[in-house]
Scaffold this motif. Structure first.
Motif, PDB file in Angstrom:
ATOM      1  N   VAL A 257       0.872  -0.919  -0.362  1.00  0.00           N
ATOM      2  CA  VAL A 257       0.002   0.036   0.054  1.00  0.00           C
ATOM      3  C   VAL A 257       0.899   1.508   0.289  1.00  0.00           C
ATOM      4  O   VAL A 257       0.884   2.057  -0.790  1.00  0.00           O
TER       5      VAL A 257
ATOM      6  N   GLU B 104       3.281   1.401  -3.245  1.00  0.00           N
ATOM      7  CA  GLU B 104       2.150   1.680  -4.324  1.00  0.00           C
ATOM      8  C   GLU B 104       1.526   3.051  -4.523  1.00  0.00           C
ATOM      9  O   GLU B 104       1.619   3.869  -5.424  1.00  0.00           O
TER      10      GLU B 104
ATOM     11  N   ALA C 245      -4.183  -7.536  -4.716  1.00  0.00           N
ATOM     12  CA  ALA C 245      -4.948  -5.891  -3.592  1.00  0.00           C
ATOM     13  C   ALA C 245      -3.640  -5.177  -4.335  1.00  0.00           C
ATOM     14  O   ALA C 245      -4.317  -4.077  -3.728  1.00  0.00           O
TER      15      ALA C 245
ATOM     16  N   ILE D 299      -5.156  -1.270  -5.693  1.00  0.00           N
ATOM     17  CA  ILE D 299      -4.839  -0.304  -4.467  1.00  0.00           C
ATOM     18  C   ILE D 299      -3.904   0.918  -5.380  1.00  0.00           C
ATOM     19  O   ILE D 299      -4.303   2.681  -5.200  1.00  0.00           O
TER      20      ILE D 299
ATOM     21  N   ILE E 189      -6.593   2.520  -7.593  1.00  0.00           N
ATOM     22  CA  ILE E 189      -7.533   3.622  -6.486  1.00  0.00           C
ATOM     23  C   ILE E 189      -7.099   4.604  -6.362  1.00  0.00           C
ATOM     24  O   ILE E 189      -7.380   5.975  -5.973  1.00  0.00           O
ATOM     25  N   ILE E 190      -5.348   5.081  -5.722  1.00  0.00           N
ATOM     26  CA  ILE E 190      -4.932   6.064  -5.072  1.00  0.00           C
ATOM     27  C   ILE E 190      -4.708   6.929  -6.534  1.00  0.00           C
ATOM     28  O   ILE E 190      -4.261   7.992  -6.201  1.00  0.00           O
TER      29      ILE E 190
END
Length: 260
Positions: free
Chosen positions: A17, A20, A164, A168, A171-172
């Motif tokens: 996370v 990314e 995932a 992610i 989405i970011i």
């Protein structure tokens, strides 16, 4: 799944996370520069096509790598690629003058029409997808098997972590990129640290490759040993902390001063 296994998978997912997020912010900056010469309506369309392309290419990269991940030649190419993009980015930061680079980019973009710009954005999306998936694979591939079956040649749990991480990142790029862009502006050293981490992740994939039974340059169990895992995460955290503390925080210029 045992609690220790869940915690290990969760820790890797948290790292993904963070990584990314920084990579997505850098990607978002690149895309913004590529389309900023277009009129507003065309700019929105080009960015929409860019996000759609990013989604498609990440899925394609993920499913392709799930079948090739155990091939040591693919692992070696992936490790070399991650090391290359990290070294190339960091060297360019130090060796290329920012003004010259921006002038060159602006000159090139002024010559690009809408569809040529979209084409360049899609090419950038392919590179971003490969960067993202390879970084995720390098972090996840040495995890213990989850026992959740297999997708292609990849353990189901590892596939989920990589999936995932990729989603992610998208989405970011779509919703939270501005927060990470602001963070990079305030702490510019984090961008170099992010690519330093990418390079270190490349080293991790290289170690995994050299531990492959077909090569046996390193003992087969070395890449999954506690000693190597501790070393990897200590160095990784060290790079991140160095990027944070050695980067002087930039103060925002008040709006009145910017206007004057």
């Amino acid at each position: 799944m045992e609690l220790s296994l869940i915690l290990e998978y969760g820790w890797v997912l948290l790292l993904l996370v963070a990584l990314e997020g920084l990579l997505a912010a850098d990607n978002a900056l690149v895309l913004a520069i590529m389309v900023k010469h277009l009129p507003e309506e065309q700019r929105k369309k080009a960015l929409f096509y860019g996000l759609a392309g990013a989604f498609v290419f990440r899925f394609g990269s993920l499913f392709a790598i799930s079948y090739l991940v155990d091939v040591w030649q693919v692992q070696a190419i992936g490790a070399l690629y991650l090391l290359f993009i990290a070294a190339n980015h960091i060297l360019r930061k130090f060796l290329v003058k920012k003004g010259e680079e921006e002038a060159e980019v602006t000159k090139e973009k002024k010559q690009s029409g809408f569809w040529l710009t979209v084409f360049k954005v899609e090419l950038a999306d392919i590179a971003f997808a490969v960067d993202s998936i390879l970084a995720a694979v390098a972090l996840a591939v040495a995890l213990p098997d989850s026992g959740l079956g297999h997708i292609g040649g990849l353990d189901g749990g590892k596939f989920f972590v990589i999936f995932a991480g990729g989603m992610i990142g998208l989405i970011i790029m779509r919703f939270a990129a501005n927060l990470f862009v602001d963070l990079l502006h305030r702490r510019p050293g984090l961008e170099i640290a992010a690519f330093g981490i990418v390079g270190w992740v490349g080293v991790k994939l290289a170690v995994y490759t050299m531990s492959h039974p077909a090569l046996a340059i390193l003992p087969e169990g070395f890449a999954k040993s506690t000693e190597w895992k501790v070393t990897f995460y200590v160095v990784l955290i060290g790079i991140a902390l160095a990027g944070w503390f050695l980067s002087k925080e930039k103060q925002e210029v008040p709006a009145e001063e910017r206007a004057s």
